[in-house]
Design an enzyme around this catalytic site. Structure first.
Site, PDB file in Angstrom:
ATOM      1  N   LYS A 179      40.191  40.726  28.986  1.00  0.00           N
ATOM      2  CA  LYS A 179      39.005  41.038  29.783  1.00  0.00           C
ATOM      3  C   LYS A 179      39.390  42.071  30.835  1.00  0.00           C
ATOM      4  O   LYS A 179      40.047  41.758  31.815  1.00  0.00           O
ATOM      5  CB  LYS A 179      38.472  39.768  30.452  1.00  0.00           C
ATOM      6  CG  LYS A 179      36.964  39.790  30.737  1.00  0.00           C
ATOM      7  CD  LYS A 179      36.509  40.776  31.791  1.00  0.00           C
ATOM      8  CE  LYS A 179      36.798  40.270  33.201  1.00  0.00           C
ATOM      9  NZ  LYS A 179      36.224  41.207  34.235  1.00  0.00           N
TER      10      LYS A 179
ATOM     11  N   CYS B 128      49.075  46.109  44.533  1.00  0.00           N
ATOM     12  CA  CYS B 128      49.393  44.783  45.066  1.00  0.00           C
ATOM     13  C   CYS B 128      50.756  44.758  45.751  1.00  0.00           C
ATOM     14  O   CYS B 128      50.965  43.984  46.678  1.00  0.00           O
ATOM     15  CB  CYS B 128      49.333  43.749  43.955  1.00  0.00           C
ATOM     16  SG  CYS B 128      50.221  44.226  42.457  1.00  0.00           S
TER      17      CYS B 128
ATOM     18  N   GLU C 128      49.934  37.132  38.803  1.00  0.00           N
ATOM     19  CA  GLU C 128      50.467  38.189  39.663  1.00  0.00           C
ATOM     20  C   GLU C 128      49.355  38.560  40.616  1.00  0.00           C
ATOM     21  O   GLU C 128      48.348  39.152  40.220  1.00  0.00           O
ATOM     22  CB  GLU C 128      50.924  39.383  38.815  1.00  0.00           C
ATOM     23  CG  GLU C 128      51.826  40.341  39.570  1.00  0.00           C
ATOM     24  CD  GLU C 128      51.070  41.524  40.122  1.00  0.00           C
ATOM     25  OE1 GLU C 128      50.752  41.485  41.342  1.00  0.00           O
ATOM     26  OE2 GLU C 128      50.791  42.464  39.377  1.00  0.00           O
TER      27      GLU C 128
ATOM     28  N   GLU D 151      45.748  41.315  53.159  1.00  0.00           N
ATOM     29  CA  GLU D 151      45.883  42.430  52.226  1.00  0.00           C
ATOM     30  C   GLU D 151      44.636  43.303  52.302  1.00  0.00           C
ATOM     31  O   GLU D 151      43.532  42.845  52.009  1.00  0.00           O
ATOM     32  CB  GLU D 151      46.078  41.917  50.800  1.00  0.00           C
ATOM     33  CG  GLU D 151      46.305  43.036  49.803  1.00  0.00           C
ATOM     34  CD  GLU D 151      46.486  42.535  48.379  1.00  0.00           C
ATOM     35  OE1 GLU D 151      47.326  43.097  47.655  1.00  0.00           O
ATOM     36  OE2 GLU D 151      45.780  41.583  47.995  1.00  0.00           O
TER      37      GLU D 151
END
Length: 478
Positions: free
Chosen positions: A184, A292, A258, A389
């Site tokens: 996906k 990331c 992750e 973040e």
């Protein structure tokens, strides 16, 4: 942005990629409409133009794709590793042959500069398929015992920041180990995954081995929750990762996550300043900071703070923001209006909490989603911009006096994905690296990736490893 000299425009041609007006789901080797007929549009972040209309997968489509993958698994897993390797080698070669086309496509759909998709993303995509093709007939010697077996159907959900590269990270080891895949892609960047589906057909990959389902979060949730999926791999936000972990808890599904990061880039007083500045810029402004493992926290030794900041600001003033298809562009577009709103809100919060904000003189385009490279000083560990973040081109600068203080500040985060160390002393690199709770620690460089090297995190950055020999284990019953 301001420049010491003028650049002539150097646009890459859009004519190398032919984007169809519409695309279907890729199930059992064929493109097909969604069961409920739903579609969505994918747009270029740089211009807001509609690139194509894409079928939107729902629960019924997920079930159809998983059944196709299950049927294909029996024959695919029974193939000798050397035969599976032939398909992976073929896919890798086709990616190389079509790399210019794919690089332009990725830039159009994602917004990142063409020099990044062309020089970083696409070579790594091909390299991952080449690398895992080499492992396909050597699994007995990978250190996981004799005759390790594939798990079955792998459900994989990937993000929008590296669409084709994240696909390669997940599909290549899955196929090499004998699994079949239901993938996906992110709703804002579905096109390169659909082009990859065409590459699978071009390579003669058996039907059902790879299935691609563009759609929204509900489609990803259906893939994760499907009872006949044996392995789940997810790259994305920590919040979604936690939800996925709750979904698979109590099942026999194997899981790798992750997730987010707040990487620390530590610069000691003996570091080569110019080299460190280049690493800092690469660490946080590569892909507009939408990485990331970005080095979004700069920890600089107090005695060199002024010198380093002066050099860093001078370097930021030479970066070029604009058309991602121009080969001179350093900073491209933010991927979506939603992401731009998040970056903007967090930067404003940084100012409100007392941090000092600076950006180079920068004229933003009138259409598309843009954010100027931004530097925050006078940042403390209590500031939101030092904890959360941001996932954008925003760097928070903190200082330290001793190596122990640097380590303590670097580890003072709920994340643990990456870190960088800048010093001329090899002993200091080893001493500090061993104390950092980060999955990847770079020394005198940043954002260097290789298919032979494992990648992953600690704490809320997830668990499991992708890449290298370690990346095989996630797809094997060991």
């Amino acid at each position: 942005m301001a420049s010491a000299f003028e650049y002539a425009p150097a646009p890459e041609s859009r004519s190398v990629v032919d984007i169809a007006p519409s695309y279907g789901l890729f199930i059992d080797g064929e493109f097909t409409e969604a069961a409920d007929g739903k579609v969505f549009k994918t747009v270029s972040p740089a211009t807001e133009e509609v690139l194509s209309e894409v079928a939107q997968a729902g629960e019924a489509d997920v079930d159809r794709a998983v059944k196709a993958a299950r049927r294909a698994f029996e024959k695919w897993s029974a193939l000798p590793g050397s035969e599976r390797a032939k398909y992976l080698f073929r896919i890798a070669r086709i990616i190389q042959e079509r790399s210019r086309e794919l690089a332009v496509l990725e830039t159009l759909d994602n917004g990142k500069p063409i020099k990044e998709t062309r020089d970083a993303d696409l070579p790594l995509v091909a390299a991952h398929f080449f690398y895992y093709a080499g492992w396909a007939d050597k699994l007995d010697h990978a250190g996981f015992g004799s005759n390790p077996r594939p798990l079955g159907v792998a459900g994989q959900v990937i993000p929008w920041n590296f669409p084709l590269l994240m696909l390669a990270w997940k599909i290549a080891p899955a196929l090499a180990t004998g699994n079949t895949v239901v993938l996906k892609p992110a709703e804002t960047t579905p096109l390169s995954a659909l082009f990859f589906a065409d590459i699978c057909r071009q390579a003669g990959l058996p039907k059902g081995v790879v299935n691609v389902l563009p759609g929204y979060g509900d489609a990803g949730a259906a893939v994760v929750a499907h009872p006949d999926v044996n392995k789940v791999a997810f790259t994305g936000s920590t919040a979604v990762g936690k939800e996925i972990a709750r979904t698979v808890a109590g099942t026999k599904k194997k899981l790798t996550l992750e997730l987010g990061g707040k990487g620390a880039n530590i610069v000691f007083d003996d570091a080569p300043i110019d080299q460190a500045v280049e690493g800092i810029v690469n660490g946080i402004f590569f892909n507009q900071g939408q990485v990331c493992c970005a080095g979004s926290r700069l920890l600089v030794q107090e005695s060199i703070q002024d010198e380093l900041l002066e050099s860093l600001k001078r370097r930021l003033s030479t970066l070029r923001l604009g058309d991602p298809l121009d080969k001179n562009t350093d900073i491209g577009a933010i991927n979506s209006a939603e992401q731009l709103a998040r970056i903007t809100a967090l930067a404003e919060q940084g100012e409100a909490e007392g941090a000092e904000r600076w950006s180079p003189a920068c004229e933003l385009p009138t259409s598309g989603y843009w954010f100027a490279p931004t530097l925050f000083t006078n940042v403390t560990q209590a500031h939101t911009i030092a904890r959360d973040e941001i996932f954008g081109p925003v760097l928070s600068v903190l200082t330290f006096r001793t190596p122990d203080e640097a380590v303590a500040k670097a580890n003072n985060t709920q994340y643990g994905l990456s870190a960088g160390i800048w010093t001329e002393k090899g002993s200091r690199i080893l001493a500090v690296a061993n104390k950092l709770r980060a999955g990847v620690v770079w020394s005198n460089t940043f954002n260097k990736f290789d298919p032979t090297s494992p990648f992953g995190g600690y704490k809320e950055s997830g668990f499991g490893r992708e890449g290298g020999r370690h990346g095989l284990e996630a797809y094997l019953d060991v």
